[in-house]
Design a protein around this motif. Structure first.
Motif, PDB file in Angstrom:
ATOM      1  N   MET A 313      33.427   2.522  28.607  1.00  0.00           N
ATOM      2  CA  MET A 313      33.851   1.535  27.772  1.00  0.00           C
ATOM      3  C   MET A 313      32.642   0.996  27.256  1.00  0.00           C
ATOM      4  N   ILE A 314      32.405   1.331  25.886  1.00  0.00           N
ATOM      5  CA  ILE A 314      31.243   0.761  25.305  1.00  0.00           C
ATOM      6  C   ILE A 314      31.482  -0.582  24.682  1.00  0.00           C
ATOM      7  N   LYS A 315      30.519  -1.685  24.860  1.00  0.00           N
ATOM      8  CA  LYS A 315      30.739  -2.867  24.594  1.00  0.00           C
ATOM      9  C   LYS A 315      29.295  -3.130  23.833  1.00  0.00           C
ATOM     10  N   ARG A 316      29.307  -3.241  22.329  1.00  0.00           N
ATOM     11  CA  ARG A 316      28.029  -3.197  21.630  1.00  0.00           C
ATOM     12  C   ARG A 316      27.367  -4.504  21.682  1.00  0.00           C
ATOM     13  N   VAL A 317      26.790  -5.073  22.706  1.00  0.00           N
ATOM     14  CA  VAL A 317      26.051  -6.060  22.845  1.00  0.00           C
ATOM     15  C   VAL A 317      24.804  -5.847  21.958  1.00  0.00           C
ATOM     16  N   ASP A 318      24.156  -4.576  22.074  1.00  0.00           N
ATOM     17  CA  ASP A 318      23.374  -4.539  21.129  1.00  0.00           C
ATOM     18  C   ASP A 318      23.397  -4.624  19.763  1.00  0.00           C
ATOM     19  N   THR A 319      24.537  -4.280  19.033  1.00  0.00           N
ATOM     20  CA  THR A 319      24.937  -4.693  17.762  1.00  0.00           C
ATOM     21  C   THR A 319      24.812  -6.010  17.532  1.00  0.00           C
ATOM     22  N   ALA A 320      25.485  -6.879  18.477  1.00  0.00           N
ATOM     23  CA  ALA A 320      25.806  -8.420  18.346  1.00  0.00           C
ATOM     24  C   ALA A 320      24.438  -9.027  18.244  1.00  0.00           C
ATOM     25  N   VAL A 321      23.353  -8.522  19.048  1.00  0.00           N
ATOM     26  CA  VAL A 321      22.004  -9.146  19.028  1.00  0.00           C
ATOM     27  C   VAL A 321      21.424  -8.726  17.872  1.00  0.00           C
ATOM     28  N   PHE A 322      21.519  -7.589  17.400  1.00  0.00           N
ATOM     29  CA  PHE A 322      20.647  -7.106  16.148  1.00  0.00           C
ATOM     30  C   PHE A 322      21.316  -7.917  15.146  1.00  0.00           C
ATOM     31  N   GLU A 323      22.666  -7.967  14.817  1.00  0.00           N
ATOM     32  CA  GLU A 323      23.196  -8.408  13.781  1.00  0.00           C
ATOM     33  C   GLU A 323      22.960 -10.070  13.572  1.00  0.00           C
ATOM     34  N   ILE A 324      22.948 -10.883  14.514  1.00  0.00           N
ATOM     35  CA  ILE A 324      22.497 -12.148  14.680  1.00  0.00           C
ATOM     36  C   ILE A 324      21.256 -12.402  14.133  1.00  0.00           C
ATOM     37  N   VAL A 325      20.410 -11.514  14.567  1.00  0.00           N
ATOM     38  CA  VAL A 325      18.820 -11.702  14.178  1.00  0.00           C
ATOM     39  C   VAL A 325      18.913 -11.418  12.796  1.00  0.00           C
ATOM     40  N   ASN A 326      19.366 -10.469  12.212  1.00  0.00           N
ATOM     41  CA  ASN A 326      19.491  -9.927  11.221  1.00  0.00           C
ATOM     42  C   ASN A 326      20.035 -11.086   9.920  1.00  0.00           C
ATOM     43  N   THR A 327      20.999 -11.491  10.564  1.00  0.00           N
ATOM     44  CA  THR A 327      21.679 -12.999  10.007  1.00  0.00           C
ATOM     45  C   THR A 327      20.799 -13.962   9.577  1.00  0.00           C
ATOM     46  N   GLN A 328      19.969 -14.304  10.636  1.00  0.00           N
ATOM     47  CA  GLN A 328      18.821 -15.212  10.849  1.00  0.00           C
ATOM     48  C   GLN A 328      17.737 -14.984   9.873  1.00  0.00           C
ATOM     49  N   ALA A 329      17.361 -13.567   9.520  1.00  0.00           N
ATOM     50  CA  ALA A 329      16.130 -13.233   8.762  1.00  0.00           C
ATOM     51  C   ALA A 329      16.833 -13.525   7.538  1.00  0.00           C
ATOM     52  N   LYS A 330      18.095 -13.169   7.050  1.00  0.00           N
ATOM     53  CA  LYS A 330      18.559 -13.579   5.726  1.00  0.00           C
ATOM     54  C   LYS A 330      18.666 -14.750   5.467  1.00  0.00           C
ATOM     55  N   GLY A 331      18.419 -15.731   6.339  1.00  0.00           N
ATOM     56  CA  GLY A 331      18.770 -17.183   6.090  1.00  0.00           C
ATOM     57  C   GLY A 331      20.270 -17.411   5.877  1.00  0.00           C
ATOM     58  N   GLU A 332      21.134 -16.471   6.429  1.00  0.00           N
ATOM     59  CA  GLU A 332      22.542 -16.758   6.316  1.00  0.00           C
ATOM     60  C   GLU A 332      23.360 -17.103   7.721  1.00  0.00           C
ATOM     61  N   PHE A 333      22.506 -17.451   8.807  1.00  0.00           N
ATOM     62  CA  PHE A 333      23.080 -17.963  10.160  1.00  0.00           C
ATOM     63  C   PHE A 333      24.116 -19.206   9.800  1.00  0.00           C
ATOM     64  N   ALA A 334      25.318 -18.775  10.520  1.00  0.00           N
ATOM     65  CA  ALA A 334      26.508 -19.921  10.368  1.00  0.00           C
ATOM     66  C   ALA A 334      26.875 -20.054  11.698  1.00  0.00           C
ATOM     67  N   ALA A 335      27.206 -21.376  11.948  1.00  0.00           N
ATOM     68  CA  ALA A 335      27.767 -21.685  13.213  1.00  0.00           C
ATOM     69  C   ALA A 335      29.309 -21.051  13.429  1.00  0.00           C
ATOM     70  N   GLY A 336      29.837 -20.597  14.287  1.00  0.00           N
ATOM     71  CA  GLY A 336      31.247 -20.121  14.587  1.00  0.00           C
ATOM     72  C   GLY A 336      31.213 -19.180  15.567  1.00  0.00           C
ATOM     73  N   ASN A 337      32.058 -18.181  15.391  1.00  0.00           N
ATOM     74  CA  ASN A 337      32.312 -16.884  16.209  1.00  0.00           C
ATOM     75  C   ASN A 337      32.457 -15.615  15.318  1.00  0.00           C
ATOM     76  N   VAL A 338      31.781 -14.646  15.867  1.00  0.00           N
ATOM     77  CA  VAL A 338      32.169 -13.401  15.324  1.00  0.00           C
ATOM     78  C   VAL A 338      32.713 -12.361  16.567  1.00  0.00           C
ATOM     79  N   VAL A 339      33.986 -11.976  16.325  1.00  0.00           N
ATOM     80  CA  VAL A 339      34.624 -11.211  17.161  1.00  0.00           C
ATOM     81  C   VAL A 339      34.225  -9.513  16.777  1.00  0.00           C
ATOM     82  N   TYR A 340      33.556  -8.919  17.778  1.00  0.00           N
ATOM     83  CA  TYR A 340      33.293  -7.372  17.517  1.00  0.00           C
ATOM     84  C   TYR A 340      34.442  -6.694  18.257  1.00  0.00           C
ATOM     85  N   ASP A 341      35.087  -6.135  17.396  1.00  0.00           N
ATOM     86  CA  ASP A 341      36.347  -5.139  18.041  1.00  0.00           C
ATOM     87  C   ASP A 341      36.324  -3.791  17.326  1.00  0.00           C
TER      88      ASP A 341
END
Length: 383
Positions: A313-341
């Motif tokens: 069962m693949i749980k894409r922690v790698d994707t979550a880490v990359f995406e939050i870094v990418n969001t930070q790089a774009k200046g679009e970091f936002a508080a709250g939660n993303v559910v990776y389904d």
């Protein structure tokens, strides 16, 4: 702000690509993970708080990211290693500078590590829900730094699901959905009609999602299937994620009891499951299987047990880490939660080894039904 210097002076783990010693899935997704004040099963509230899907547009920039692992660090063949893959991708594609730290054996130094990372980085990521409370405190002390926690929604559900802090995000997963698919795979491939589930730690709501999904998927295929289930420890004792000998003992008892396929959601303890599958197969002359978790464990286990890994069962922690870094790089970091389904490919299953190639069409049909909402996967096991 550009806090890009590494924490090499602290001699822990830094600058990508160097392996440290570790434990084993898991955590996977671990452990994965403070008191789970933001249970992931509250998905609707979480998705309202932060509705953005992971962006395919990759930003660029030179800034600092502090990744603080769950206990054991790199080398767990699952949860921590998946996070490491995400930060390595971010370094390669975005151009960030990464600092990696590992808590001590009991995790008591998490607050100090978060502060060390905040001193030198623009974004600090805690791998595992056990960072949640300490992250709230660190976020208050460092308002110019953004924080993210894997496996905790970072929402205050007592007050309507608002973010616990303005500069912290939660990254959670629909583990029950991915587990449904490997549960269906287990039932489709089982010759005995008897399968098993080994959980690392019970009593804090996360691993029960894996069990619930696995059970639901198996019963969607065969309502009469027998499912043996056991947890290694109960919270607040999280040693169940680091006890391969105990997992092996439980697995052997399940195989002796007629199971021919066992799924684990037990972090580093999972290594014991695959050893048990090999031992039981060789002793009986009849092949039995293990199902991995978080990462594609066919690619991470010892070569001697690869042939016993049916799927993972693949749980894409790698994707979550990359995406939050990418969001930070774009200046679009936002508080709250993303559910990776499943709809975001945040969870899924592996086909490496070719052992489930004959049932992929059936699994993809189940996946489509889940994404469409025709199947709603439970997050708590049947009583």
């Amino acid at each position: 702000m550009n806090k890009s210097k590494n924490l090499l002076a602290f001699g822990v783990v830094a600058a990508l690509g160097f392996a440290a010693c570790g434990s084993d899935d898991e955590p996977a997704d671990e452990p994965a993970e403070t008191e789970d004040e933001a249970p992931a099963e509250e998905a609707p509230a979480e998705e309202e708080a932060m509705e953005e899907e992971p962006s395919e547009e990759v930003a660029s920039g030179d800034f600092g990211v502090g990744l603080t692992y769950d206990i054991g660090g790199r080398g767990d063949q699952s949860f921590n290693d998946s996070a490491a893959e995400g930060i390595e991708r971010a370094a390669a594609e975005i151009g960030i500078t990464a600092s990696e730290l590992v808590p001590n054996a009991d995790g008591s130094d998490r607050p100090e590590l978060l502060q060390l990372q905040a001193d030198s980085n623009d974004l600090v990521i805690g791998v595992g829900f056990l960072f949640a409370d300490d992250t709230v405190a660190a976020a208050a002390d460092n308002p110019d730094v953004n924080f993210a926690v894997i496996d905790d929604a970072m929402l205050d559900f007592d007050n309507g699901g608002v973010p616990r802090c303005d500069n912290c995000a939660g990254l959670t997963f629909a583990e029950e959905q991915g587990s449904f698919l490997v549960g269906a795979a287990a039932a489709l491939k089982s010759e005995s009609g008897n399968i098993g589930f080994i959980g690392g730690v019970a009593g804090f709501g996360l691993i029960e999602k894996f069990e619930a999904g696995f059970e639901a998927g198996a019963k969607a295929v065969n309502p009469d299937i027998v499912i043996q289930s056991q947890y290694i420890t109960e919270a607040p004792d999280f040693d169940g994620f680091f006890a391969p000998d105990r997992a092996k003992e439980i697995a052997l008892s399940f195989y002796d009891g007629g199971a021919d396929i066992i799924y684990h959601a037990a972090g580093g303890s999972g290594a014991g499951l695959f050893e048990a599958a090999k031992e039981a197969s060789e002793a009986s002359g009849s092949k039995v299987w293990g199902i991995g978790v978080d990462s594609d464990q066919y690619n991470t286990v010892d070569a001697a047990v690869q042939e016993y890994v049916l799927t993972s069962m693949i749980k894409r922690v790698d994707t979550a880490v990359f995406e939050i870094v990418n969001t930070q790089a774009k200046g679009e970091f936002a508080a709250g939660n993303v559910v990776y389904d499943l709809s975001l490919d945040g969870v899924g299953y592996s086909t490496t080894g070719g052992f489930i190639d004959d049932i992929v069409d059936q699994l993809e049909d189940f996946k489509a039904q889940i994404v469409a909402g025709d199947i709603v996967v439970p997050t708590t096991p049947e009583a």
